[in-house]
Design a protein around this motif. Structure first.
Motif, PDB file in Angstrom:
ATOM      1  N   CYS A  15       0.844  -1.192   0.000  1.00  0.00           N
ATOM      2  CA  CYS A  15       0.000   0.000   0.000  1.00  0.00           C
ATOM      3  C   CYS A  15       0.876   1.237   0.000  1.00  0.00           C
ATOM      4  O   CYS A  15       1.445   1.593   1.028  1.00  0.00           O
ATOM      5  CB  CYS A  15      -0.913  -0.001   1.220  1.00  0.00           C
ATOM      6  SG  CYS A  15      -2.036  -1.418   1.224  1.00  0.00           S
ATOM      7  N   SER A  16       0.990   1.881  -1.140  1.00  0.00           N
ATOM      8  CA  SER A  16       1.846   3.053  -1.234  1.00  0.00           C
ATOM      9  C   SER A  16       1.183   4.192  -1.986  1.00  0.00           C
ATOM     10  O   SER A  16       1.823   5.206  -2.243  1.00  0.00           O
ATOM     11  CB  SER A  16       3.159   2.676  -1.946  1.00  0.00           C
ATOM     12  OG  SER A  16       2.888   2.138  -3.230  1.00  0.00           O
TER      13      SER A  16
ATOM     14  N   MET B 277       2.621  13.794   0.542  1.00  0.00           N
ATOM     15  CA  MET B 277       3.160  12.440   0.526  1.00  0.00           C
ATOM     16  C   MET B 277       3.485  12.072  -0.911  1.00  0.00           C
ATOM     17  O   MET B 277       2.773  12.438  -1.849  1.00  0.00           O
ATOM     18  CB  MET B 277       2.151  11.457   1.124  1.00  0.00           C
ATOM     19  CG  MET B 277       1.715  11.808   2.544  1.00  0.00           C
ATOM     20  SD  MET B 277       3.105  11.942   3.687  1.00  0.00           S
ATOM     21  CE  MET B 277       3.699  10.244   3.664  1.00  0.00           C
ATOM     22  N   VAL B 278       4.580  11.329  -1.086  1.00  0.00           N
ATOM     23  CA  VAL B 278       5.088  11.013  -2.415  1.00  0.00           C
ATOM     24  C   VAL B 278       5.248   9.500  -2.543  1.00  0.00           C
ATOM     25  O   VAL B 278       5.724   8.830  -1.617  1.00  0.00           O
ATOM     26  CB  VAL B 278       6.441  11.713  -2.665  1.00  0.00           C
ATOM     27  CG1 VAL B 278       6.965  11.383  -4.052  1.00  0.00           C
ATOM     28  CG2 VAL B 278       6.298  13.230  -2.486  1.00  0.00           C
TER      29      VAL B 278
ATOM     30  N   VAL C 138       7.357   5.031  -0.107  1.00  0.00           N
ATOM     31  CA  VAL C 138       6.603   6.226   0.265  1.00  0.00           C
ATOM     32  C   VAL C 138       7.560   7.229   0.916  1.00  0.00           C
ATOM     33  O   VAL C 138       8.445   6.850   1.684  1.00  0.00           O
ATOM     34  CB  VAL C 138       5.456   5.871   1.243  1.00  0.00           C
ATOM     35  CG1 VAL C 138       4.672   7.123   1.625  1.00  0.00           C
ATOM     36  CG2 VAL C 138       4.529   4.841   0.609  1.00  0.00           C
ATOM     37  N   HIS C 139       7.386   8.493   0.604  1.00  0.00           N
ATOM     38  CA  HIS C 139       8.210   9.566   1.135  1.00  0.00           C
ATOM     39  C   HIS C 139       7.299  10.666   1.670  1.00  0.00           C
ATOM     40  O   HIS C 139       6.141  10.789   1.264  1.00  0.00           O
ATOM     41  CB  HIS C 139       9.126  10.149   0.056  1.00  0.00           C
ATOM     42  CG  HIS C 139       9.801   9.110  -0.793  1.00  0.00           C
ATOM     43  ND1 HIS C 139      11.090   8.697  -0.576  1.00  0.00           N
ATOM     44  CD2 HIS C 139       9.346   8.393  -1.858  1.00  0.00           C
ATOM     45  CE1 HIS C 139      11.412   7.773  -1.462  1.00  0.00           C
ATOM     46  NE2 HIS C 139      10.375   7.576  -2.257  1.00  0.00           N
ATOM     47  N   MET C 140       7.831  11.479   2.562  1.00  0.00           N
ATOM     48  CA  MET C 140       7.088  12.610   3.120  1.00  0.00           C
ATOM     49  C   MET C 140       7.888  13.881   2.875  1.00  0.00           C
ATOM     50  O   MET C 140       9.051  13.974   3.249  1.00  0.00           O
ATOM     51  CB  MET C 140       6.865  12.415   4.625  1.00  0.00           C
ATOM     52  CG  MET C 140       6.123  13.553   5.301  1.00  0.00           C
ATOM     53  SD  MET C 140       5.931  13.231   7.087  1.00  0.00           S
ATOM     54  CE  MET C 140       4.968  14.665   7.589  1.00  0.00           C
TER      55      MET C 140
ATOM     56  N   LEU D 119       7.973   3.082   5.809  1.00  0.00           N
ATOM     57  CA  LEU D 119       7.409   1.741   5.701  1.00  0.00           C
ATOM     58  C   LEU D 119       5.929   1.857   5.345  1.00  0.00           C
ATOM     59  O   LEU D 119       5.144   2.458   6.074  1.00  0.00           O
ATOM     60  CB  LEU D 119       7.562   0.971   7.013  1.00  0.00           C
ATOM     61  CG  LEU D 119       8.972   0.529   7.395  1.00  0.00           C
ATOM     62  CD1 LEU D 119       8.918  -0.420   8.591  1.00  0.00           C
ATOM     63  CD2 LEU D 119       9.665  -0.162   6.238  1.00  0.00           C
ATOM     64  N   ASN D 120       5.543   1.253   4.213  1.00  0.00           N
ATOM     65  CA  ASN D 120       4.144   1.292   3.795  1.00  0.00           C
ATOM     66  C   ASN D 120       3.402   0.066   4.319  1.00  0.00           C
ATOM     67  O   ASN D 120       2.752  -0.655   3.591  1.00  0.00           O
ATOM     68  CB  ASN D 120       4.046   1.376   2.269  1.00  0.00           C
ATOM     69  CG  ASN D 120       5.059   0.490   1.573  1.00  0.00           C
ATOM     70  OD1 ASN D 120       5.688  -0.362   2.207  1.00  0.00           O
ATOM     71  ND2 ASN D 120       5.224   0.677   0.279  1.00  0.00           N
TER      72      ASN D 120
END
Length: 358
Positions: free
Chosen positions: A152-153, A203-204, A212-214, A287-288
């Motif tokens: 889930c991303s 969120m990216v 996933v990145h913030m 962590l997704n």
């Protein structure tokens, strides 16, 4: 700007390095720097306490990947084999920072064990080691990413001060988080949908790796330069990011900002800028797996609130939810314009999910 790449999950190249860990060769790990203590004490005494958000219990959201952890090592140089083929190395008096892999997994679901290939000092061999040398041992392994078709991303639930406020579609990029930030000239240039004097959170999603990145952008320098050209009031922010896994800075907007804890579970930043400029940071990969990450913004000066951004179907970036200090804090604690006066804090929790409303 700091860019990280050693979390590549599909294959981690075999690496054999002669090192000795600082604790083994050079005594105890140094105490945290004084500015870490200052920032942490400020957080503990000034930030409002918000109960933790329970992680999702669904293993559908489980994905294990590798990330980076920083350690200080003393490099060793291999000098040959002695006796029964045991390798020996000479120790360098110089120290250096080195990135190693960490794989926290998800305590709710499964954890994939792994080990980076490297050479370390053997314990208990001091009497058998030639003068000026240390025995080394090679341990083999690779960093891998668990395959999961239901990673889930693509979306994230957003909690503000412990309350679920909205759900967003993560901004998709192929692989480079900077495509969603636009770092150049010590500032963000992808300012689509950002509000001036707000903490803009986007969120990216790296679609090639399901990472996933913030990204957080404080303010909007284009608006500030046009509409607030005479504003000399300082903008200041402190941030504490914490999670159950190591947090890595991928983009750091201003080299003069304070940063401590990169590569650990607790990252602190202290930032300052003018109305005509911006500041910001991107962290990841996250962590997704439903465990999420928390960002506590505190000691905020002249901020109006939080602007949560989303990716639209046409891939544009817009404001999904705006949270204001003026509507959520007593007026007596704010400036006459409803801005934070240097004492305010707000907590944002992020939980990657498979889709909104599920």
């Amino acid at each position: 700007m700091k860019r990280g790449s050693c979390y590549n999950a599909a294959a981690f190249a075999t690496l054999v390095v002669c090192i000795a860990v600082l604790e083994s060769m050079c005594g105890a790990v140094p105490s945290p720097p004084s500015h870490y203590k200052t920032l942490r004490n400020s957080f503990l005494t000034r930030a409002e306490v918000v109960d933790a958000i329970a992680p999702s219990a669904s293993c559908v959201r489980n994905a294990t990947h590798c990330t980076c952890r920083q350690q200080i090592v003393s490099p060793l140089t291999k000098i040959g084999a002695v006796g029964a083929g045991v390798d020996y190395c000479s120790a360098s008096v110089l120290e250096k920072e080195e990135m190693t892999c960490a794989c926290p997994g998800d305590s709710l679901c499964t954890m994939k064990e792994f080990q980076c290939t490297k050479v370390r000092k053997l314990e208990g061999d001091a009497t058998a080691v030639p003068r000026g040398s240390v025995a080394c041992k090679s341990s083999r392994g690779t960093c891998t990413k668990a395959e999961n078709e239901k990673v889930c991303s693509s979306h994230s639930n957003i909690f503000i001060d412990g309350v679920l406020r909205t759900c967003v579609r993560n901004v998709p990029v192929v692989s480079d988080v900077d495509d969603a930030y636009g770092y150049s000239n010590s500032r963000a240039n992808n300012l689509e949908g950002t509000l001036h004097d707000y903490i803009n959170v986007r969120m990216v999603e790296s679609t090639s790796s399901s990472d996933v990145h913030m990204c957080v952008i404080f303010g909007n320098w284009k608006i500030g330069g046009l509409e607030f050209s005479d504003d000399t009031a300082p903008r200041e922010e402190k941030v504490r990011f914490n999670a159950s896994f190591p947090i890595n800075v991928e983009i750091m907007d201003d080299p003069s900002d304070q940063l401590v804890g990169d590569g650990t579970n607790e990252l602190f930043l202290s930032l300052a800028h003018t109305a005509q400029s911006t500041d910001g940071v991107c962290i990841g990969p996250l962590l997704n797996d439903g465990s999420g990450i928390r960002g506590t913004f505190f000691d905020l000066r002249n901020m109006r609130g939080i602007n949560i951004q989303t990716s639209e179907p046409d891939l544009s970036i817009s404001s999904m939810y705006t949270w204001n200090f003026a509507a959520n804090r007593p007026a007596s604690t704010l400036t006459p314009e409803g801005r934070s006066d240097g004492d305010e804090s707000v907590t944002v929790d992020i939980q990657p999910v498979c889709g909104c409303g599920i």
